[in-house]
Design an enzyme around this catalytic site. Structure first.
Site, short mmCIF file in Angstrom:
data_model
loop_
_atom_site.label_atom_id
_atom_site.label_comp_id
_atom_site.label_asym_id
_atom_site.label_seq_id
_atom_site.Cartn_x
_atom_site.Cartn_y
_atom_site.Cartn_z
N LYS A 1 0.84 -1.21 0.00
CA LYS A 1 0.00 0.00 0.00
C LYS A 1 0.87 1.25 0.00
O LYS A 1 0.66 2.17 -0.80
CB LYS A 1 -0.93 0.01 1.23
CG LYS A 1 -1.84 1.23 1.24
CD LYS A 1 -2.74 1.28 2.44
CE LYS A 1 -2.02 1.85 3.63
NZ LYS A 1 -2.89 2.18 4.75
N ASP B 1 -6.20 0.01 0.72
CA ASP B 1 -6.25 0.11 2.18
C ASP B 1 -7.34 -0.84 2.70
O ASP B 1 -7.96 -1.58 1.93
CB ASP B 1 -6.49 1.57 2.62
CG ASP B 1 -7.96 1.92 2.53
OD1 ASP B 1 -8.68 1.31 1.69
OD2 ASP B 1 -8.42 2.79 3.28
#
Ligand code: SF4
Length: 220
Positions: free
Chosen positions: A127, A145
């Site tokens: 991420k 996320d």
């Protein structure tokens, strides 16, 4: 899983939340530091810690070379300061090994090489790497996320059993690169405002007809 369905999800969310033209990119090192700070905390606490860092250390070099305790103290508001401070300083030292304290070299590197370089930093996962590549360089990487991971599995855009790492690759293949930025923001917003972790508000969700999980929630 179809790109057509992904496109439809994007268009509906964009009609509801907006198209989000890309914001002016931050300095890539700032993006990386900010992303370290954002782990496991709110945007507000991240921003407070980032502002404090900038106040206290006027250059990245000053932050890199500061006593660890001073950095820990400066970022208290972001939480996990004893984990985040050494990671930030280690990343800045690693970047400096290339001669200058800048990440500009990532702009020219092949995408997968740039991703792998970022993933080699302690505390950087898929991420964070994708956030730096997309937000700072406008490169085609899709950050996933916790909200995006939940919403896209419920929608059946990616398999329920896909790992987070797999989710990055799968969603990169599903959405067109030019819409990664608005899709990323809008899926997060949808996760925060409608597709809650517990008791998602499926009955009022504009994606219900596309969502196998939601249909299971509202059917009698
Ligand atoms: S229908 Fe329910 S589960 Fe599906 S995206 Fe909407 S809120 Fe989430």
């Amino acid at each position: 899983m179809s790109a057509e369905k992904a496109g439809l999800v994007h268009r509906r969310l964009a009609a509801l939340y907006g198209e989000h033209p890309e914001r002016a990119p931050l300095d890539p090192v700032a993006e990386l530091v900010s992303t370290f700070l954002s782990q496991n905390t709110s945007d507000r606490n991240r921003d407070r810690a980032f502002a404090r860092l900038q106040e206290r250390f006027p250059t990245w070099e000053a932050l890199r070379d500061a006593p660890l305790e001073e950095v820990v103290e400066a970022i208290q508001s972001a939480g996990l300061a004893r984990v985040k401070a050494p990671r930030i300083q280690a990343a800045l030292r690693r970047i400096s090994e290339r001669g200058r304290l800048t990440l500009d070299f990532l702009a020219e590197m092949p995408l997968e090489e740039a991703r792998a370089w970022l993933l080699g930093l302690d505390g950087v996962g898929p991420k964070t790497a994708a956030i730096v590549l997309l937000f700072a360089f406008g490169r085609p990487a899709f950050p996933v996320d916790t909200h995006i991971y939940r919403v896209t599995r419920r929608l059946g855009l990616i398999p329920e059993r896909a790992s987070r790492e797999q989710a990055h690759r799968l969603l990169e293949g599903l959405f067109a690169p030019e819409i990664y930025y608005p899709v990323h923001l809008n899926l997060i917003r949808h996760g925060r405002e409608t597709c809650f972790p517990r008791r998602p508000a499926c009955a009022r969700c504009l994606l219900l007809d596309l969502c196998p999980y939601g249909q299971g929630q509202v059917s009698p």
